[in-house]
Design a protein around this motif. Structure first.
Motif, PDB file in Angstrom:
ATOM      1  N   ILE A  26      90.653  -3.589 -79.060  1.00 13.59           N
ATOM      2  CA  ILE A  26      90.889  -3.927 -80.275  1.00 13.59           C
ATOM      3  C   ILE A  26      89.946  -5.415 -80.789  1.00 13.59           C
ATOM      4  CG2 ILE A  26      92.772  -4.826 -81.556  1.00 13.59           C
ATOM      5  CD1 ILE A  26      94.563  -2.818 -80.707  1.00 13.59           C
ATOM      6  N   LEU A  27      90.211  -6.227 -79.689  1.00 17.13           N
ATOM      7  CA  LEU A  27      89.537  -7.470 -79.664  1.00 17.13           C
ATOM      8  C   LEU A  27      87.862  -7.224 -80.199  1.00 17.13           C
ATOM      9  CD1 LEU A  27      89.117 -10.596 -79.817  1.00 17.13           C
ATOM     10  CD2 LEU A  27      89.435 -10.436 -77.424  1.00 17.13           C
ATOM     11  N   GLY A  28      87.291  -6.567 -79.399  1.00 18.66           N
ATOM     12  CA  GLY A  28      85.921  -6.180 -79.232  1.00 18.66           C
ATOM     13  C   GLY A  28      85.748  -5.613 -80.712  1.00 18.66           C
ATOM     14  N   ASP A  29      86.405  -4.529 -81.246  1.00 20.89           N
ATOM     15  CA  ASP A  29      86.250  -4.199 -82.523  1.00 20.89           C
ATOM     16  C   ASP A  29      86.610  -5.071 -83.780  1.00 20.89           C
ATOM     17  OD1 ASP A  29      86.127  -1.735 -84.351  1.00 20.89           O
ATOM     18  OD2 ASP A  29      87.895  -2.363 -84.991  1.00 20.89           O
ATOM     19  N   ALA A  30      87.440  -5.908 -83.480  1.00 23.31           N
ATOM     20  CA  ALA A  30      87.413  -7.074 -84.356  1.00 23.31           C
ATOM     21  C   ALA A  30      86.487  -8.033 -84.485  1.00 23.31           C
ATOM     22  CB  ALA A  30      88.946  -8.019 -84.230  1.00 23.31           C
ATOM     23  N   LEU A  31      85.749  -8.153 -83.324  1.00 29.08           N
ATOM     24  CA  LEU A  31      84.614  -9.145 -83.411  1.00 29.08           C
ATOM     25  C   LEU A  31      83.477  -8.561 -83.836  1.00 29.08           C
ATOM     26  CD1 LEU A  31      85.353 -10.868 -79.894  1.00 29.08           C
ATOM     27  CD2 LEU A  31      85.430 -12.124 -82.051  1.00 29.08           C
ATOM     28  N   ARG A  32      83.312  -7.254 -83.784  1.00 29.55           N
ATOM     29  CA  ARG A  32      82.120  -6.633 -84.235  1.00 29.55           C
ATOM     30  C   ARG A  32      81.687  -6.767 -85.550  1.00 29.55           C
ATOM     31  NH1 ARG A  32      81.751  -0.724 -85.484  1.00 29.55           N
ATOM     32  NH2 ARG A  32      84.016  -1.212 -85.872  1.00 29.55           N
ATOM     33  N   ASP A  33      82.403  -7.275 -86.524  1.00 28.78           N
ATOM     34  CA  ASP A  33      82.149  -7.538 -87.843  1.00 28.78           C
ATOM     35  C   ASP A  33      81.323  -8.787 -88.050  1.00 28.78           C
ATOM     36  OD1 ASP A  33      82.902  -5.020 -88.664  1.00 28.78           O
ATOM     37  OD2 ASP A  33      84.820  -5.704 -89.063  1.00 28.78           O
ATOM     38  N   SER A  34      81.722  -9.818 -87.174  1.00 31.50           N
ATOM     39  CA  SER A  34      81.488 -11.304 -87.484  1.00 31.50           C
ATOM     40  C   SER A  34      80.705 -11.902 -86.530  1.00 31.50           C
ATOM     41  CB  SER A  34      82.475 -12.063 -87.907  1.00 31.50           C
ATOM     42  OG  SER A  34      83.524 -12.144 -87.201  1.00 31.50           O
ATOM     43  N   ARG A  35      80.928 -11.664 -85.202  1.00 31.67           N
ATOM     44  CA  ARG A  35      80.416 -12.259 -83.948  1.00 31.67           C
ATOM     45  C   ARG A  35      79.940 -11.092 -82.885  1.00 31.67           C
ATOM     46  NH1 ARG A  35      85.547 -15.789 -82.527  1.00 31.67           N
ATOM     47  NH2 ARG A  35      85.734 -16.702 -84.624  1.00 31.67           N
ATOM     48  N   CYS A  36      78.711 -10.376 -83.202  1.00 29.32           N
ATOM     49  CA  CYS A  36      78.450  -9.201 -82.725  1.00 29.32           C
ATOM     50  C   CYS A  36      78.069  -9.535 -81.086  1.00 29.32           C
ATOM     51  CB  CYS A  36      76.901  -8.917 -83.317  1.00 29.32           C
ATOM     52  SG  CYS A  36      77.297  -8.136 -84.841  1.00 29.32           S
ATOM     53  N   GLU A  37      77.316 -10.607 -80.627  1.00 34.61           N
ATOM     54  CA  GLU A  37      77.143 -10.877 -79.405  1.00 34.61           C
ATOM     55  C   GLU A  37      78.314 -11.083 -78.456  1.00 34.61           C
ATOM     56  OE1 GLU A  37      74.429 -14.128 -78.514  1.00 34.61           O
ATOM     57  OE2 GLU A  37      73.049 -13.274 -80.065  1.00 34.61           O
ATOM     58  N   GLU A  38      79.331 -11.803 -79.165  1.00 36.48           N
ATOM     59  CA  GLU A  38      80.893 -11.749 -78.394  1.00 36.48           C
ATOM     60  C   GLU A  38      81.427 -10.453 -78.226  1.00 36.48           C
ATOM     61  OE1 GLU A  38      83.461 -14.822 -79.615  1.00 36.48           O
ATOM     62  OE2 GLU A  38      81.650 -15.975 -80.599  1.00 36.48           O
ATOM     63  N   ALA A  39      81.383  -9.553 -79.342  1.00 36.91           N
ATOM     64  CA  ALA A  39      81.803  -8.197 -79.319  1.00 36.91           C
ATOM     65  C   ALA A  39      81.398  -7.469 -78.321  1.00 36.91           C
ATOM     66  CB  ALA A  39      81.556  -7.492 -80.960  1.00 36.91           C
ATOM     67  N   LEU A  40      79.915  -7.481 -78.127  1.00 35.83           N
ATOM     68  CA  LEU A  40      79.212  -6.503 -77.367  1.00 35.83           C
ATOM     69  C   LEU A  40      79.520  -6.970 -75.782  1.00 35.83           C
ATOM     70  CD1 LEU A  40      77.004  -4.313 -76.508  1.00 35.83           C
ATOM     71  CD2 LEU A  40      75.302  -6.521 -76.452  1.00 35.83           C
ATOM     72  N   SER A  41      79.982  -8.363 -75.376  1.00 35.84           N
ATOM     73  CA  SER A  41      80.260  -8.611 -74.060  1.00 35.84           C
ATOM     74  C   SER A  41      81.825  -8.073 -73.980  1.00 35.84           C
ATOM     75  CB  SER A  41      80.411 -10.123 -73.931  1.00 35.84           C
ATOM     76  OG  SER A  41      79.094 -10.712 -74.128  1.00 35.84           O
ATOM     77  N   VAL A  42      82.765  -8.200 -74.838  1.00 34.75           N
ATOM     78  CA  VAL A  42      83.995  -7.720 -74.816  1.00 34.75           C
ATOM     79  C   VAL A  42      84.063  -6.154 -74.664  1.00 34.75           C
ATOM     80  CG1 VAL A  42      86.295  -7.311 -75.774  1.00 34.75           C
ATOM     81  CG2 VAL A  42      84.998  -9.610 -75.952  1.00 34.75           C
ATOM     82  N   LEU A  43      83.193  -5.467 -75.254  1.00 38.59           N
ATOM     83  CA  LEU A  43      83.300  -4.003 -75.220  1.00 38.59           C
ATOM     84  C   LEU A  43      82.526  -3.413 -74.022  1.00 38.59           C
ATOM     85  CD1 LEU A  43      82.536  -3.361 -79.043  1.00 38.59           C
ATOM     86  CD2 LEU A  43      84.849  -2.864 -77.975  1.00 38.59           C
ATOM     87  N   GLU A  44      81.629  -4.110 -73.628  1.00 40.46           N
ATOM     88  CA  GLU A  44      80.867  -3.734 -72.357  1.00 40.46           C
ATOM     89  C   GLU A  44      82.014  -3.975 -71.007  1.00 40.46           C
ATOM     90  OE1 GLU A  44      76.245  -4.487 -72.992  1.00 40.46           O
ATOM     91  OE2 GLU A  44      77.477  -6.087 -72.109  1.00 40.46           O
ATOM     92  N   ALA A  45      82.778  -5.178 -71.255  1.00 38.52           N
ATOM     93  CA  ALA A  45      83.920  -5.155 -70.171  1.00 38.52           C
ATOM     94  C   ALA A  45      84.837  -4.088 -70.164  1.00 38.52           C
ATOM     95  CB  ALA A  45      84.191  -6.723 -70.231  1.00 38.52           C
ATOM     96  N   ASN A  46      85.026  -3.829 -71.339  1.00 38.19           N
ATOM     97  CA  ASN A  46      86.099  -2.801 -71.781  1.00 38.19           C
ATOM     98  C   ASN A  46      85.678  -1.427 -71.214  1.00 38.19           C
ATOM     99  OD1 ASN A  46      88.721  -1.859 -72.420  1.00 38.19           O
ATOM    100  ND2 ASN A  46      87.647  -1.337 -74.333  1.00 38.19           N
ATOM    101  N   LEU A  47      84.491  -1.260 -71.385  1.00 34.39           N
ATOM    102  CA  LEU A  47      83.921   0.110 -70.966  1.00 34.39           C
ATOM    103  C   LEU A  47      83.818   0.098 -69.453  1.00 34.39           C
ATOM    104  CD1 LEU A  47      82.642   2.930 -71.678  1.00 34.39           C
ATOM    105  CD2 LEU A  47      80.258   1.542 -71.586  1.00 34.39           C
ATOM    106  N   ALA A  48      83.318  -0.660 -68.838  1.00 37.49           N
ATOM    107  CA  ALA A  48      83.554  -0.880 -67.332  1.00 37.49           C
ATOM    108  C   ALA A  48      84.937  -0.733 -66.562  1.00 37.49           C
ATOM    109  CB  ALA A  48      82.925  -2.292 -66.833  1.00 37.49           C
ATOM    110  N   LEU A  49      85.885  -1.201 -67.285  1.00 35.49           N
ATOM    111  CA  LEU A  49      87.192  -0.957 -66.896  1.00 35.49           C
ATOM    112  C   LEU A  49      87.534   0.463 -66.888  1.00 35.49           C
ATOM    113  CD1 LEU A  49      88.950  -4.185 -68.049  1.00 35.49           C
ATOM    114  CD2 LEU A  49      88.559  -3.766 -65.711  1.00 35.49           C
ATOM    115  N   ASN A  50      87.111   1.222 -68.008  1.00 33.13           N
ATOM    116  CA  ASN A  50      87.706   2.587 -68.352  1.00 33.13           C
ATOM    117  C   ASN A  50      86.904   3.518 -67.669  1.00 33.13           C
ATOM    118  OD1 ASN A  50      89.958   1.967 -70.153  1.00 33.13           O
ATOM    119  ND2 ASN A  50      88.581   1.047 -71.427  1.00 33.13           N
ATOM    120  N   GLN A  51      85.807   3.151 -66.777  1.00 42.67           N
ATOM    121  CA  GLN A  51      85.085   4.188 -66.261  1.00 42.67           C
ATOM    122  C   GLN A  51      85.643   4.645 -64.957  1.00 42.67           C
ATOM    123  OE1 GLN A  51      80.973   2.546 -66.065  1.00 42.67           O
ATOM    124  NE2 GLN A  51      80.505   3.329 -67.937  1.00 42.67           N
TER     125      GLN A  51
END
Length: 92
Positions: A67-92
């Motif tokens: 949810i944080l990664g999705d929220a950041l996606r609209d305004s802070r793309c680089e931060e969103a990418l870091s958060v979403l990549e970390a989330n993906l790594a945890l969910n694999q």
């Protein structure tokens, strides 16, 4: 009060299997409209801070990170990418 409503909804879902759970962090209780902009980002951070102390595999913690990664996606793309990549790594 939005953070409190989110916390209560997740607790109800965890303990009783009822309620909206994590959706309460993303959608208005009164009108059903999805949060956006600064409110969406603020609630994303609040949810992340609420569940950060849980185990990496905890569903609410993973959901908060998404949810944080999705929220950041609209305004802070680089931060969103870091958060979403970390989330993906945890969910694999």
């Amino acid at each position: 009060c939005l953070v409190w409503q989110g916390e209560v909804a997740v607790k109800e879902k965890d303990e009783d299997g009822t309620g909206e759970g994590g959706l309460k962090w993303m959608r208005c209780f009164d009108c059903g409209q999805w949060f956006h902009g600064a409110v969406k980002v603020a609630l994303g951070w609040a949810m992340w801070k609420t569940y950060l102390g849980r185990a990496d595999t905890d569903g609410n913690r993973c959901n908060a990170m998404g949810i944080l990664g999705d929220a950041l996606r609209d305004s802070r793309c680089e931060e969103a990418l870091s958060v979403l990549e970390a989330n993906l790594a945890l969910n694999q």
